[in-house]
Structures are given as C-alpha cells and as structure tokens.
Design an enzyme around this catalytic site. Structure first.
Site, PDB file in Angstrom:
ATOM      1  N   PRO A   1       0.823  -1.211   0.000  1.00 45.92           N
ATOM      2  CA  PRO A   1       0.000   0.000   0.000  1.00 45.92           C
ATOM      3  C   PRO A   1       0.857   1.262   0.000  1.00 45.92           C
ATOM      4  O   PRO A   1       1.944   1.266   0.561  1.00 45.92           O
ATOM      5  CB  PRO A   1      -0.773  -0.089   1.324  1.00 45.92           C
ATOM      6  CG  PRO A   1      -0.680  -1.505   1.761  1.00 45.92           C
ATOM      7  CD  PRO A   1       0.575  -2.052   1.181  1.00 45.92           C
ATOM      8  N   GLY A   2       0.353   2.282  -0.634  1.00 45.01           N
ATOM      9  CA  GLY A   2       0.977   3.591  -0.555  1.00 45.01           C
ATOM     10  C   GLY A   2       2.258   3.755  -1.349  1.00 45.01           C
ATOM     11  O   GLY A   2       3.008   4.690  -1.113  1.00 45.01           O
ATOM     12  N   VAL A   3       2.546   2.869  -2.289  1.00 43.74           N
ATOM     13  CA  VAL A   3       3.764   3.021  -3.078  1.00 43.74           C
ATOM     14  C   VAL A   3       3.501   3.783  -4.369  1.00 43.74           C
ATOM     15  O   VAL A   3       4.413   4.009  -5.151  1.00 43.74           O
ATOM     16  CB  VAL A   3       4.427   1.673  -3.417  1.00 43.74           C
ATOM     17  CG1 VAL A   3       4.960   1.019  -2.161  1.00 43.74           C
ATOM     18  CG2 VAL A   3       3.446   0.771  -4.118  1.00 43.74           C
TER      19      VAL A   3
ATOM     20  N   LYS B   1      12.687  -7.661   0.416  1.00 46.86           N
ATOM     21  CA  LYS B   1      13.444  -8.286   1.498  1.00 46.86           C
ATOM     22  C   LYS B   1      14.732  -7.514   1.769  1.00 46.86           C
ATOM     23  O   LYS B   1      15.106  -7.286   2.920  1.00 46.86           O
ATOM     24  CB  LYS B   1      13.766  -9.733   1.131  1.00 46.86           C
ATOM     25  CG  LYS B   1      12.537 -10.636   1.187  1.00 46.86           C
ATOM     26  CD  LYS B   1      12.864 -12.023   0.670  1.00 46.86           C
ATOM     27  CE  LYS B   1      11.660 -12.944   0.796  1.00 46.86           C
ATOM     28  NZ  LYS B   1      11.884 -14.233   0.117  1.00 46.86           N
TER      29      LYS B   1
ATOM     30  N   SER C   1      10.405 -19.722   1.373  1.00 44.25           N
ATOM     31  CA  SER C   1      11.683 -19.007   1.319  1.00 44.25           C
ATOM     32  C   SER C   1      12.425 -18.993   2.649  1.00 44.25           C
ATOM     33  O   SER C   1      13.535 -18.487   2.715  1.00 44.25           O
ATOM     34  CB  SER C   1      11.480 -17.581   0.801  1.00 44.25           C
ATOM     35  OG  SER C   1      10.898 -16.789   1.789  1.00 44.25           O
TER      36      SER C   1
HETATM   37  N1  LIG Z   1       7.399   7.695  -6.254  1.00 39.39           N
HETATM   38  C1  LIG Z   1       6.532   8.582  -5.791  1.00 39.39           C
HETATM   39  N2  LIG Z   1       6.669   9.860  -6.055  1.00 39.39           N
HETATM   40  C2  LIG Z   1       5.800  10.760  -5.600  1.00 39.39           C
HETATM   41  N3  LIG Z   1       4.722  10.485  -4.865  1.00 39.39           N
HETATM   42  C3  LIG Z   1       4.508   9.205  -4.565  1.00 39.39           C
HETATM   43  C4  LIG Z   1       5.383   8.183  -5.019  1.00 39.39           C
HETATM   44  N4  LIG Z   1       4.924   7.018  -4.581  1.00 39.39           N
HETATM   45  C5  LIG Z   1       3.806   7.283  -3.899  1.00 39.39           C
HETATM   46  N5  LIG Z   1       3.545   8.600  -3.878  1.00 39.39           N
HETATM   47  C6  LIG Z   1       2.409   9.248  -3.234  1.00 39.39           C
HETATM   48  O1  LIG Z   1       1.949   8.430  -2.174  1.00 39.39           O
HETATM   49  C7  LIG Z   1       0.561   8.510  -2.025  1.00 39.39           C
HETATM   50  C8  LIG Z   1      -0.043   7.133  -1.974  1.00 39.39           C
HETATM   51  O2  LIG Z   1       0.027   6.524  -3.239  1.00 39.39           O
HETATM   52  P1  LIG Z   1      -1.142   5.685  -3.887  1.00 39.39           P
HETATM   53  O3  LIG Z   1      -2.453   6.078  -3.329  1.00 39.39           O
HETATM   54  O4  LIG Z   1      -0.962   5.735  -5.340  1.00 39.39           O
HETATM   55  O5  LIG Z   1      -0.754   4.269  -3.315  1.00 39.39           O
HETATM   56  P2  LIG Z   1      -1.247   2.839  -3.792  1.00 39.39           P
HETATM   57  O6  LIG Z   1      -0.033   2.107  -4.222  1.00 39.39           O
HETATM   58  O7  LIG Z   1      -2.339   2.969  -4.770  1.00 39.39           O
HETATM   59  O8  LIG Z   1      -1.730   2.189  -2.445  1.00 39.39           O
HETATM   60  P3  LIG Z   1      -2.932   1.141  -2.179  1.00 39.39           P
HETATM   61  O9  LIG Z   1      -2.382  -0.220  -2.466  1.00 39.39           O
HETATM   62  O10 LIG Z   1      -3.202   1.306  -0.732  1.00 39.39           O
HETATM   63  O11 LIG Z   1      -4.050   1.549  -3.077  1.00 39.39           O
HETATM   64  C9  LIG Z   1       0.057   9.307  -3.186  1.00 39.39           C
HETATM   65  O12 LIG Z   1      -0.233  10.604  -2.732  1.00 39.39           O
HETATM   66  C10 LIG Z   1       1.223   9.332  -4.145  1.00 39.39           C
HETATM   67  O13 LIG Z   1       1.251  10.507  -4.906  1.00 39.39           O
END
Ligand SMILES: Nc1ncnc2c1ncn2[C@@H]1O[C@H](COP(=O)(O)OP(=O)(O)OP(=O)(O)O)[C@@H](O)[C@H]1O
Ligand SMILES: [Mg+2]
Length: 790
Positions: free
Chosen positions: A362-364, A726, A683
């Site tokens: 999440p949040g990547v 990891k 693993s």
């Molecule tokens: N590489 C990055 N550069 C700039 N901002 C980023 C980057 N990665 C993530 N963010 C910011 O982090 C916040 C969370 O990202 P996002 O909502 O796209 O996550 P997600 O991967 O869809 O998570 P989930 O699996 O919970 O849906 C967003 O505001 C996004 O702009």
C-alpha cells in the site's frame, strides 16, 4: 331443424353409456371412450351408414359395466358421430345430439350394449310464460358472463342474439353450466319447453349467486389495487386539465425531452433503434406503471454512455516522460516500460492497449501512477475498486427485469468517465472472491480480453458496448491470489517500496509541497530539517510506501498552520527534537538486528503484502521430546519446509559434525516469532536449516547476516521472490550481509545503488555454502569426492 328420425320411431342402436355427463339434442360434444364395450359400440355405430348411436347417462358413475336397463337413465339422446380419432387410451369422438329417446329395453350387453329405443317428440309449446322465462334466461346468462369476466363463446352469443328455438338455447346453456348429472338429466327429461326453461332458470339463478359471491370476494382482494387505480384516474384527470389549459403533462415534457436528447446524441444505429423502441414503449405506458421508471432510467443510461466519444491521445513521448517524472520520484524501470507502451501506441494506434497490473504494498503510488499515465496520454481517469466483489452481477449488472437493477461496475465507470477510452483502474484485483453467485474473475477475463471486449454485454444495458479502447490498469498487493488465467492476460509491473533515502526525496519533492499547500502555508514559512524528516520516516512511520509519511507530514503542517493563525509571524524550522511536540511520542524504534544470537537462532527475510520484513527463526531442543513442533502461525508450505530442513540436517549430520544420536534423544521445536502475522512460503528453508545446524552444533550464527532461499532435501538452494522488498527490509534493520540463492543474483539490478553498496552479498546454490557463510566456526567434514570407479 331436420331430424332424420320422426318422433315415435323405434330403432335398435348401439349404446354409449356415460358416467358423468348428459348429451343434449342439437349440442356438439367431444367425448373420449376407453371402456372396451364403449369402444365396440362406437365402432359399431361408425360402421352404420348414418353413424348414429344412443347415449345414456349412468345412474351410478362408479359402475364399470352397465348390464341392465336399470343401470341407465330412461331418457337419453340419439346422436351422430361427426368426427372420430383413435388415441392411445381409446377413441376420441365428436358427437352431435339429435333427438331425445327413451330406453325400451337392452337387446344385448356383449360385446357392446344394444338398445331398443323410441324417439321422443320435440316439445313445441309456447305462450307468454315461455317467452318471459326465455328472456329472463338470456338476461341472467349475460349477467353471469359479465361477472365471470370471460368472453362468451362465439356460438353462444350468436344463439342469444338470434333468438332461435328457446329449447335449443336452453340445452346449449345447460350444457355450458357444468351441472351435475341429475340436474342435466332433469333438463333433458323435461317434457315441455316451459318445464325445461323453468328448470334452467332455476339453475341459472343459483349460478348467478355463486358468481356474485365470487365477484365480491375478488373485489375485496383487489381493493389495494383500486387505490392505485384511483391515483391513476386522478392523474388522468390532471392530464386532461393540463391539456385543457394548454400545459404539457410532466411525463409528456419528460418524454419530449428524452426524444430531443435522443435526436441530438450521436449513437450507433442499432443502439438508436433500440432506444427509439423503448421510448415509444415509454410513451404508451402510464407513469405509474412499474416499467415506466425502469425504461426511463435505462434510456438515460443509454443517452449518457459515450458510445462514440473519445479523447484524442497525446502521444508525444518526451512530454509523457516529463509528466511521469513530474508526478513520481524514482520508479525508473516502470516509467520506461510505460513509455515503451506509449511508443507502441504511437506507431500503431490500432494496437490493443496492454493491460498493466501494478503490484506492490500500500501507498507506493500504484493509484497515482495510473492517474499520471492518464495525464501523460491526455486521457480521462476512472477508478473502480474490485475489493470484496463476490457477485458476477456487480461487474456485469443485473437484468432489467430485477427490481432495482443497475448496470455493472464497468459500465458505471465508463458512464462516469464520459468517454469510451479512459484509463480505467481496477483496484484490488487480488481481493475478488467467488461464490455461488458466479465467478467475477471469469467475467473480468472477458472484460479484459481484447478479442471479446469489443462487444461487451452488460446485463442491464443489454446492448453491446465496445471496451476495446479502454486502457485497463489493475492493481494488487499480492499476485498469489490472482487467478492464473487472469494473471496471464496482464503485464505485471512491480512497485516494491522505497528506501528511507527515496522516501526523503519523495517527501521533499512531492509530499511536503503538497501538504504545505493543503494547510495554506507558504514554503518559506516552514522548513523541515533533513534530520527531522529522517526521524519522521524512521520513528513515526513503518511502511513500504509513503502514505503514513504523507499523513504525518500533513499533521505537522496543520499544527504549524495553527501557530501562524494564532499570530506567529517568524518562519518555523522543525528539528528532530521538536517532533514529540508536533507529532506526539515516537511510535516505532528502528528495526534493529538483534544484539546477539544464541545457538539455534538464524535471521531470515520475509515478503509480506506490506513490504519486506526481517524475521528470526528460533530452534530449541526438547529433551525427552519427540518429533518436530512448529509454532508462530506458519502456513502449510512453511511447515513442510521446516520438515524438509530437519530431514536435511539429520541426513547430513555426519557431514555437519553432528552426532546422529542427538536426533533420537530430543525433539525439536521451531518457532518464528514476530507479530502473530501469518507466514507462509518456502523461502525460509535456508534459515531453518541454518537455525537447526546452529542448534545441533551449538555454534551461533552471525547476527549481521540474513538469508532467504528455498531448499531441497538434497541440499540445493532454489530462487525465491520478493528480493527487493526483502533487501530493503534488511537494510532498514541495519543488516549488512545477505545470503541469496545464486539464481536471484539478477534481481540485484532493481536494488537502489546505495543499498546495494552497503550490503555484502553471498550467492549460494548449495546449502553448505549458506552454512559456511552464516556460521563462522562450522567445521564441515567434506564428503569424500565420488570416484568414477566405485
Ligand atoms: N514515487 C513517488 N513519487 C511521488 N509520490 C509518490 C510516489 N509514490 C507514492 N507517492 C504518493 O503516495 C501517495 C499514496 O500513493 P497511492 O495512493 O498511489 O498508493 P497505492 O499504491 O495505490 O496504495 P494502495 O495499495 O493502498 O491503493 C500518493 O499521494 C502518491 O502521490
Ligand atoms: Mg491505490
């Protein structure tokens, strides 16, 4: 009426006895005969030139073989067979009654009844009473038919209006009434018209009462309905008044508006045809009809759907690169792949857009990357979560005939997008379920399949819609729960998570400016020192992505904004020591490698949906115990790999310098602590072998060394997944030596430079290599080299 038989004539004719009905003169009646004697009688009659027989009702319907004249009523009907057909159960005939006859005597009973009968005279009496009764009978019959609500049979209506022979009419009506045999018989036996009409009138009165009662009961049951009818009446009146005043009724106005929109909307021909048909139907329906709203909502959907609307693609690669860089830090490899796809689209606009699948914790940035792709392409962006979806109908919609039916989520998303070529992000494909309501994954397959989705059929819409221009992107935290066929169709791009250094950059470039703006601060009003930012990343958040981090920064900015609102004027600089004030006490202590590892403990690396994790495998001897005990919420695969690890160590005891006796004397307990998180996967195999070897040799493993890898019983080390996650976790925890399967060496490309530089890597294809790197003092007794001669 021409009767071939003059009254008084005596004849001998075959007899057809009937159990439960009487045939009246001049009335047609279908009959079926099953009893052998009846069949024989019919056959005998059919053999006659005049095809006639006599029909008598039985006094006792139960009697199978009437054998004497006492078994039959004394008056019957001479009838002629008009049609005859054999059926599996006997014979079907159509007879027409001709004259009444009285039974003189039975001449024979076998093989069929033969009777001597005398033709009775046709009553011809008349007079005012006959006339009056006849009229009453016609009136009553009409009234009964009205109440029963059934259409009067054509010939009855004819008879009633023609005012033919009252007796014929009476016989006809009598045969229609489903009277019981004694009543019918009485009517047949009536010697005069007057008598016959009187009887019939009596029967009709009774029938009328029955019908009236039934009608009353029905009325009561319908009183609910009548309320609706009242409303309908009022509406009709309202409409009439409006028309009188020259106003349009609201429904008319609505339909006019729909018609106009239909004329103005660009629709494919078949869609327009269907829409017009429904609109015409709508026009004919009263607005309170349940279908009215159903059709109206459907029409609005059809009018709103972007059947032909598209946005033009922006296929300038340089600009796209700029947009992607503007929105996201890092993610170089993924951006490259996306740009490649755009390049293909540019060269061949008809190419089917690939279906991308972003996988990661999440949040990547999976969702925001999708938005960024849409922006780079100049397309609309829509999102639809599939999490917790069980019902196929959620994707494909319910048929319109269901109450409260709606289009499925895909069509809904397209409608929201307003164009047929949006970037449509389907979130959480790994979280769709399946149950008795059908398999949404299978429906999704069809939706995503470029070969099928040009004619996607939503159950509600019930018209083919072209999804082939949609740029589908799916997201998932975990690939494991995605059905294989679905996974096959998608191009998987992994977003593994960020190192603290990358998070610093992301925060500096994106998150802080955004949060400053959100809380209404000017950039120069707030400075967060890098040391403070690092502390927020390491001590206030623990995540692979940056969502928590952004939230923490948002909280911090708002706190500062409040100070300005309260009158502060000079800029604020946030140092690490200010954090407890602004964000509360530290929430996490940096994951640290354990200080010392006693024999029996080894450091492993695990992949989880939220990123990587360091975990410790602990093994202990159970003196006097037996076998292998496993704890720590281990999944089936992990338990199996523990068993394989124990077998490996046992079978290689001599080589490892362990006395095989140890295994017989003691049981072994393996525990994998850390957060009661369910763990699974193969693993941890190498870690288990290392922990067990350390336990039995009583030699500690190196505390700065972590490892991952699947094992085989013969001591091979097999590659595993999630290397990037990891390694980031190991790096976070301060681990500086990592043992990896040799085949995973290629995965190091994905690891950020500074992480790679700070870690010393060992690549192993044999367990012995792992053990040598992990347990410093291990004295291996190398096996004798095998000789070709042995
Ligand atoms: N590489 C990055 N550069 C700039 N901002 C980023 C980057 N990665 C993530 N963010 C910011 O982090 C916040 C969370 O990202 P996002 O909502 O796209 O996550 P997600 O991967 O869809 O998570 P989930 O699996 O919970 O849906 C967003 O505001 C996004 O702009
Ligand atoms: Mg998301």
């Amino acid at each position: 009426m021409t009767s071939p038989m003059t009254p008084g004539t005596i004849q001998t004719l075959p007899v057809l006895p009937l159990r439960n009905t009487v045939i009246f003169p001049s009335v047609f009646a279908p009959l079926s005969a099953g009893r052998p004697t009846s069949i024989a009688a019919i056959e005998a009659a059919a053999a006659r030139e005049d095809k006639s027989l006599v029909i008598f009702a039985q006094r006792d319907p139960q009697k199978d073989q009437p054998a004497s004249s006492d078994d039959l009523y004394a008056v019957g009907t001479l009838a002629v067979i008009r049609k005859m057909a054999r059926s599996p159960n006997g014979i079907e005939i159509l007879v027409q009654g001709i004259e009444r006859v009285s039974l003189l005597r039975l001449e024979q009973t076998e093989p069929y009844l033969l009777a001597r009968v005398q033709v009775l005279p046709w009553p011809e009496d008349s007079g005012p009473e006959v006339e009056a009764l006849y009229r009453s009978i016609l009136d009553t019959t009409r009234r009964i038919l009205e109440l029963a609500g059934t259409e009067a049979p054509e010939n009855l209506r004819e008879l009633i209006t023609q005012q033919g022979d009252p007796l014929r009419v009476a016989y006809f009506i009598g045969s229609m009434l489903s009277l019981d045999v004694p009543k019918e018989q009485a009517l047949l036996e009536a010697p005069s018209r007057l008598e016959a009409l009187r009887l019939l009138y009596q029967y009709l009165q009774h029938e009328l009462q029955v019908q009236e009662l039934r009608h009353k009961i029905q009325k009561q049951a319908e009183s609910e309905l009548t309320k609706q009818q009242r409303e309908y009446m009022l509406r009709q009146q309202l409409r009439a008044i409006q028309e009188e005043l020259g106003e349009k009724s609201p429904e008319k106005a609505e339909i006019d508006e729909l018609r106009q929109r239909l004329a103005e909307t660009d629709l494919p021909d078949d869609v327009r045809k269907e829409a017009e048909r429904e609109l015409n139907r709508l026009e004919r329906l009263p607005p309170i009809a349940p279908d009215y709203q159903v059709i109206r909502t459907w029409l609005e959907l059809v009018l709103e759907l972007p059947w032909r609307k598209e946005t033009p693609d922006q296929l300038d690669i340089a600009r796209a690169r700029q947009v992607l860089d503007e929105d996201h830090y890092g993610l170089e490899e993924i951006k490259e792949r996306i740009l490649e796809h755009l390049a293909v689209l540019k060269l061949n606009p008809e190419a089917k857009a690939p279906i991308l699948c972003f996988v990661g914790p999440p949040g990547v940035g999976k969702t925001s990357l999708g938005q960024s792709i849409a922006r780079a392409l100049g397309r609309k962006f829509e999102r639809q979560s599939l999490g917790g979806l069980h019902d196929e109908a959620e994707l494909r919609g319910h048929r319109r005939t269901y109450i409260g039916a709606m289009p499925g989520r895909i069509i809904q998303a397209i409608r929201r997008a307003g164009v047929k070529n949006p970037v449509l992000m389907l979130d959480e494909v790994d979280k769709i379920g399946r149950d008795f309501r059908g398999d949404p994954a299978a429906a999704l397959l069809e939706i995503l399949d470029p070969a099928q989705n040009t004619n996607f059929r939503d159950n509600y819409l019930d018209l083919p819609f072209d999804l082939s221009k949609v740029f589908f992107i799916t997201t998932a935290n975990n690939l494991m729960t995605i059905p294989e066929p679905l996974l096959d169709r998608m191009e998987v791009l992994r977003l593994a998570g960020y190192t603290p250094e990358e998070k610093m950059e992301i925060a500096r470039r994106y998150l802080i400016p955004r949060q400053l703006k959100e809380s209404g601060l000017q950039p120069e009003q707030l400075t967060i020192l890098p040391t403070a930012l690092d502390a927020i990343i390491r001590r206030y958040t623990r995540e692979a992505g940056v969502r928590e981090l952004e939230r923490a920064l948002g909280r911090l900015c708002r706190k500062v904004a409040v100070r300005f609102a309260e009158g502060k004027t000079e800029p604020v600089t946030v140092r690490p020591e200010d954090l407890p004030d602004l964000l509360g006490p530290e929430r996490f202590f940096p994951e640290q490698a354990r200080e010392a590892l006693p024999p029996g403990v080894a450091t492993g690396l695990a992949w989880t949906e939220t990123g990587g994790e360091v975990l410790y495998v602990e093994a202990a001897l159970l003196p006097q115990g037996q076998g292998l005990r496993l704890t720590g919420q281990l999944g089936r695969v992990m338990r199996e790999s523990a068993e394989a690890a124990l077998s490996y160590v046992w079978s290689h005891a001599e080589l490892l310098g362990i006395s095989p006796k140890e295994f017989r004397r003691n049981g072994v307990h393996i525990h994998v602590p850390a957060g009661a998180v369910p763990k699974d996967g193969p693993s941890a195999g190498v870690t288990m072998v290392t922990a067990l070897t350390s336990l039995f040799t009583n030699l500690p493993t190196r505390k700065d060394t972590a490892m991952t890898g699947e094992i085989t019983l013969t001591g091979l080390v097999l590659p595993v997944g999630g290397i990037k996650e990891k390694l980031l976790a190991a790096h976070r925890a301060g681990i500086r030596r990592v043992i990896l399967p040799r085949e995973n060496q290629k995965d190091l490309r994905e690891i950020p430079e500074h992480v790679r530089k700070e870690i010393e890597f060992f690549f192993a294809s044999q367990l012995l290599e792992v053990l040598r790197a992990a347990i410093p003092n291990l004295a291996l007794r190398e096996p004798e080299p095998a000789t070709a001669a042995s």
